[in-house]
Write an enzyme that holds these catalytic residues in place. Sequence first.
Site, PDB file in Angstrom:
ATOM      1  N   ASN A   7       0.854  -1.185   0.000  1.00 23.27           N
ATOM      2  CA  ASN A   7       0.000   0.000   0.000  1.00 23.27           C
ATOM      3  C   ASN A   7       0.899   1.248   0.000  1.00 23.27           C
ATOM      4  O   ASN A   7       1.738   1.424   0.886  1.00 23.27           O
ATOM      5  CB  ASN A   7      -0.894  -0.032   1.254  1.00 23.27           C
ATOM      6  N   ASP A   9      -0.103   4.512  -0.072  1.00 18.59           N
ATOM      7  CA  ASP A   9      -0.802   5.749   0.325  1.00 18.59           C
ATOM      8  C   ASP A   9       0.119   6.769   0.984  1.00 18.59           C
ATOM      9  O   ASP A   9       0.028   7.964   0.743  1.00 18.59           O
ATOM     10  CB  ASP A   9      -1.910   5.447   1.352  1.00 18.59           C
ATOM     11  N   HIS A  10       0.993   6.266   1.869  1.00 17.63           N
ATOM     12  CA  HIS A  10       1.713   7.228   2.701  1.00 17.63           C
ATOM     13  C   HIS A  10       2.951   7.810   2.030  1.00 17.63           C
ATOM     14  O   HIS A  10       3.562   8.734   2.556  1.00 17.63           O
ATOM     15  CB  HIS A  10       1.969   6.632   4.082  1.00 17.63           C
ATOM     16  N   ARG A  18       4.009  18.799   1.482  1.00 17.67           N
ATOM     17  CA  ARG A  18       4.695  19.949   0.908  1.00 17.67           C
ATOM     18  C   ARG A  18       4.104  20.441  -0.412  1.00 17.67           C
ATOM     19  O   ARG A  18       4.544  21.451  -0.951  1.00 17.67           O
ATOM     20  CB  ARG A  18       6.175  19.589   0.679  1.00 17.67           C
ATOM     21  N   HIS A  43      -5.574   3.654  -1.618  1.00 13.53           N
ATOM     22  CA  HIS A  43      -6.885   4.045  -1.076  1.00 13.53           C
ATOM     23  C   HIS A  43      -7.192   5.467  -1.528  1.00 13.53           C
ATOM     24  O   HIS A  43      -6.532   6.413  -1.095  1.00 13.53           O
ATOM     25  CB  HIS A  43      -6.828   3.950   0.459  1.00 13.53           C
ATOM     26  N   ARG A  45      -9.282   8.161  -0.875  1.00  8.15           N
ATOM     27  CA  ARG A  45     -10.248   8.597   0.142  1.00  8.15           C
ATOM     28  C   ARG A  45     -11.107   9.725  -0.398  1.00  8.15           C
ATOM     29  O   ARG A  45     -10.690  10.474  -1.284  1.00  8.15           O
ATOM     30  CB  ARG A  45      -9.519   9.048   1.416  1.00  8.15           C
ATOM     31  N   HIS A  50      -4.433  11.585   0.743  1.00  6.21           N
ATOM     32  CA  HIS A  50      -3.130  11.110   0.247  1.00  6.21           C
ATOM     33  C   HIS A  50      -3.183  10.824  -1.251  1.00  6.21           C
ATOM     34  O   HIS A  50      -2.753  11.646  -2.047  1.00  6.21           O
ATOM     35  CB  HIS A  50      -2.566   9.947   1.086  1.00  6.21           C
ATOM     36  N   THR A 100      -7.142   6.742  10.360  1.00  2.00           N
ATOM     37  CA  THR A 100      -7.007   5.632   9.428  1.00  2.00           C
ATOM     38  C   THR A 100      -8.285   4.805   9.530  1.00  2.00           C
ATOM     39  O   THR A 100      -9.137   5.095  10.372  1.00  2.00           O
ATOM     40  CB  THR A 100      -5.740   4.802   9.751  1.00  2.00           C
ATOM     41  N   GLU A 151     -11.280  -9.131   3.302  1.00  2.00           N
ATOM     42  CA  GLU A 151     -10.013  -8.765   3.918  1.00  2.00           C
ATOM     43  C   GLU A 151     -10.279  -8.562   5.401  1.00  2.00           C
ATOM     44  O   GLU A 151     -11.126  -7.740   5.783  1.00  2.00           O
ATOM     45  CB  GLU A 151      -9.439  -7.500   3.289  1.00  2.00           C
ATOM     46  N   HIS A 194      -3.785  -4.250   7.842  1.00  2.00           N
ATOM     47  CA  HIS A 194      -3.898  -3.043   8.650  1.00  2.00           C
ATOM     48  C   HIS A 194      -2.984  -3.136   9.869  1.00  2.00           C
ATOM     49  O   HIS A 194      -3.130  -4.031  10.687  1.00  2.00           O
ATOM     50  CB  HIS A 194      -5.329  -2.714   9.105  1.00  2.00           C
ATOM     51  N   GLY A 195      -2.031  -2.212   9.899  1.00  4.23           N
ATOM     52  CA  GLY A 195      -1.157  -2.077  11.053  1.00  4.23           C
ATOM     53  C   GLY A 195      -0.029  -3.096  11.140  1.00  4.23           C
ATOM     54  O   GLY A 195       0.721  -3.094  12.125  1.00  4.23           O
ATOM     55  N   GLY A 216       1.098  -1.248   4.361  1.00  6.96           N
ATOM     56  CA  GLY A 216       1.520   0.051   3.874  1.00  6.96           C
ATOM     57  C   GLY A 216       2.320   0.868   4.849  1.00  6.96           C
ATOM     58  O   GLY A 216       3.537   0.992   4.731  1.00  6.96           O
ATOM     59  N   HIS A 217       1.647   1.409   5.869  1.00  4.88           N
ATOM     60  CA  HIS A 217       2.249   2.446   6.705  1.00  4.88           C
ATOM     61  C   HIS A 217       3.615   2.031   7.261  1.00  4.88           C
ATOM     62  O   HIS A 217       4.584   2.791   7.197  1.00  4.88           O
ATOM     63  CB  HIS A 217       1.278   2.813   7.849  1.00  4.88           C
TER      64      HIS A 217
HETATM   65  N1  PXP Z   1      -6.004  -3.046   4.157  1.00  5.29           N
HETATM   66  C1  PXP Z   1      -6.968  -2.081   4.151  1.00  5.29           C
HETATM   67  C2  PXP Z   1      -8.341  -2.466   3.718  1.00  5.29           C
HETATM   68  C3  PXP Z   1      -6.669  -0.767   4.532  1.00  5.29           C
HETATM   69  O1  PXP Z   1      -7.649   0.166   4.542  1.00  5.29           O
HETATM   70  C4  PXP Z   1      -5.342  -0.442   4.865  1.00  5.29           C
HETATM   71  C5  PXP Z   1      -4.993   0.970   5.197  1.00  5.29           C
HETATM   72  O2  PXP Z   1      -5.243   1.798   4.121  1.00  5.29           O
HETATM   73  C6  PXP Z   1      -4.378  -1.460   4.821  1.00  5.29           C
HETATM   74  C7  PXP Z   1      -4.748  -2.759   4.493  1.00  5.29           C
HETATM   75  C8  PXP Z   1      -2.945  -1.199   5.134  1.00  5.29           C
HETATM   76  O3  PXP Z   1      -2.790  -0.783   6.457  1.00  5.29           O
HETATM   77  P1  PXP Z   1      -1.394  -0.223   6.947  1.00  5.29           P
HETATM   78  O4  PXP Z   1      -1.111   1.014   6.135  1.00  5.29           O
HETATM   79  O5  PXP Z   1      -1.617   0.061   8.376  1.00  5.29           O
HETATM   80  O6  PXP Z   1      -0.371  -1.298   6.697  1.00  5.29           O
END
Ligand code: PXP
Length: 244
Positions: A7, A9-10, A18, A43, A45, A50, A100, A151, A194-195, A216-217
Site C-alpha cells: 500500500n 498511500d503514505h 509539501r 486508497h 479517500r 493522500h 485511518t 479482507e 492493517h497495522g 503500507g504504513h
Molecule cells: N487493508 C486495508 C483495507 C486498509 O484500509 C489499509 C490501510 O489503508 C491497509 C490494508 C494497510 O494498512 P497499513 O497502512 O496500516 O499497513
Amino acid sequence: MLRLGVNIDHVATIRNARGTPWPDPVRAAELAEKAGADGITAHLREDRRHISDADIDRLMAALNLPLNLEMAATAEMQAIALRHRPHAVCIVPEKREERTTEGGLDVAANQEFLADFIAPLRKAGCRVSLFIGHEQDQVEAAARIGAAVVELHTGAYCDLDTEGRLAERDLELEALRRAAAQAHLLGLEVHAGHGLTFDTVGPVAAIPELRELNIGHFLIAESVFLGLGPAIREMRRRMDAARG
Ligand code: PXP
C-alpha cells in the site's frame, strides 16, 4: 502462496505535506514491483488526503502489477472504479474524522445496499473485496452478497501487540484464525491487513487460509531507515518464514 500487496498511500501523504511532485507514489509502486511485491494497493479517500485521482490514472497506466483500489461505498467512487476497472476493488468504511480505517464494514446491517453497490463492479470484472472484522455474521453476510474476497482487519491485533496486552492479542489472533477458516469454507478468498509490522506479521502470515496481506504504513515508515526495496524484501522474508 501468500501474496504481498504494498500500500503506497503514505508516500502520497509525505508528498502532500509539501505540495511537491515528490515523493511519487508511482515511482514507489515501480520500486515495490522490483522488490517482489505481488500487487499495489491504493486508497482513494473521499477527502483525497493522500492518493489523488491523478495518481490512480497514472498507476493504471504505469503498473504491471494488479492494482487493488480501496474505496468507500459511494456513487463517486463506484463511477471512478467503473471507469478504471482495476484488478480488485476493496470496499472499506470511511469516516472523515478518522486518522485511518478504524474498523470493518458492517456488511450484515447493509446487505442490500452493498449487494447493489458491488453488482456493477463484479459485472465490470473487478474482484470485489470487503474489509471486515472477524465477526461470524460479517463473514456470512459477505459470502451471501457475492463478494469474491474478504479482507480481515488486523488493526486491533497489532494495537494490542504494541500495547503489550498479550493475552488479549492472542484472543484477537485466534478470532482472526477462526474467521479465516470460516470464510474459506464459505468459498471466499481471504486477505488480511492493517497495522502489520515486522513483529506482528508472522502469526498472521501463518494462518493457512490467507492468500494476501496488504501492508503500507509500516513499510513506508521503515523505508526511511532501510530503503523501500529492502523493507519490502524483509517483510516478504518474514512472511515466507512464517509459512515455513
Ligand atoms: N487493508 C486495508 C483495507 C486498509 O484500509 C489499509 C490501510 O489503508 C491497509 C490494508 C494497510 O494498512 P497499513 O497502512 O496500516 O499497513
